[in-house]
Design a protein around this motif. Sequence first.
Motif, PDB file in Angstrom:
ATOM      1  N   ARG A 130      36.579  59.298 101.391  1.00  0.00           N
ATOM      2  CA  ARG A 130      37.238  59.873 102.633  1.00  0.00           C
ATOM      3  C   ARG A 130      37.694  59.417 103.439  1.00  0.00           C
ATOM      4  N   LYS A 131      37.550  57.692 103.648  1.00  0.00           N
ATOM      5  CA  LYS A 131      38.395  56.503 104.636  1.00  0.00           C
ATOM      6  C   LYS A 131      39.929  56.901 104.027  1.00  0.00           C
TER       7      LYS A 131
ATOM      8  N   GLU B 147      32.339  65.373  99.095  1.00  0.00           N
ATOM      9  CA  GLU B 147      30.462  65.481  99.067  1.00  0.00           C
ATOM     10  C   GLU B 147      31.183  66.210  97.679  1.00  0.00           C
TER      11      GLU B 147
ATOM     12  N   ARG C  11      32.013  57.593  97.601  1.00  0.00           N
ATOM     13  CA  ARG C  11      32.461  59.316  98.270  1.00  0.00           C
ATOM     14  C   ARG C  11      33.162  58.600  99.783  1.00  0.00           C
ATOM     15  N   ASP C  12      32.333  57.617 100.872  1.00  0.00           N
ATOM     16  CA  ASP C  12      32.462  57.125 101.940  1.00  0.00           C
ATOM     17  C   ASP C  12      33.796  56.422 101.820  1.00  0.00           C
ATOM     18  N   GLU C  13      34.130  55.604 101.273  1.00  0.00           N
ATOM     19  CA  GLU C  13      35.666  55.097 101.132  1.00  0.00           C
ATOM     20  C   GLU C  13      36.639  55.937 100.277  1.00  0.00           C
TER      21      GLU C  13
ATOM     22  N   LYS D 238      27.521  56.911  96.481  1.00  0.00           N
ATOM     23  CA  LYS D 238      27.704  57.896  98.048  1.00  0.00           C
ATOM     24  C   LYS D 238      28.670  56.585  98.482  1.00  0.00           C
ATOM     25  N   LYS D 239      28.705  55.561  98.481  1.00  0.00           N
ATOM     26  CA  LYS D 239      29.182  54.044  99.182  1.00  0.00           C
ATOM     27  C   LYS D 239      30.931  55.190  98.469  1.00  0.00           C
TER      28      LYS D 239
ATOM     29  N   ARG E  63      33.945  66.919 104.852  1.00  0.00           N
ATOM     30  CA  ARG E  63      32.789  66.840 103.895  1.00  0.00           C
ATOM     31  C   ARG E  63      33.082  67.552 102.104  1.00  0.00           C
TER      32      ARG E  63
END
Length: 148
Positions: A109-110, A12, A105-107, A102-103, A9
Amino acid sequence: MKHDNQNFRYIEWKSPEEMHFSGLQWTSELKFIRDEHKFLEDMLREYTLPILESHHLDKTKELIIRLSDSEKKEEQLLKEVIKHCNALEIMVDGIDQPGEEKKYRDEHRKQLKEMNAYTRDYRILKKEIFGNVSEVLKHQKQKRLLKQ
């Protein structure tokens, strides 16, 4: 030991500079692993004869296949990390795009999860290769001592 379901988390709250730094670290680490792959291949090639003479041939073949797979994964990850780093512009362009950010940041994280899994698996493989070669060399040394 469950590492696959880690929740990151804190990404973020990471700044673009921190994400860029992470990307640089990943790139450096993958390039270092690429050099280690070459070293491990050379080491296995160097000790081919003792490996053939020992009872470790099947295990060594399996390790060579895993090393080859690791090299392919490293190449793929390096391309993905470089592409990810180049896409950082979305975070610093000054345009407010919450969906795209957001996309990204998600990438990120992945990518972090993939890097952690890859480096963990690579360390295990490296340890097994060194252990295998060590056993082969012990076997070779014992053989020489018996001949004397």
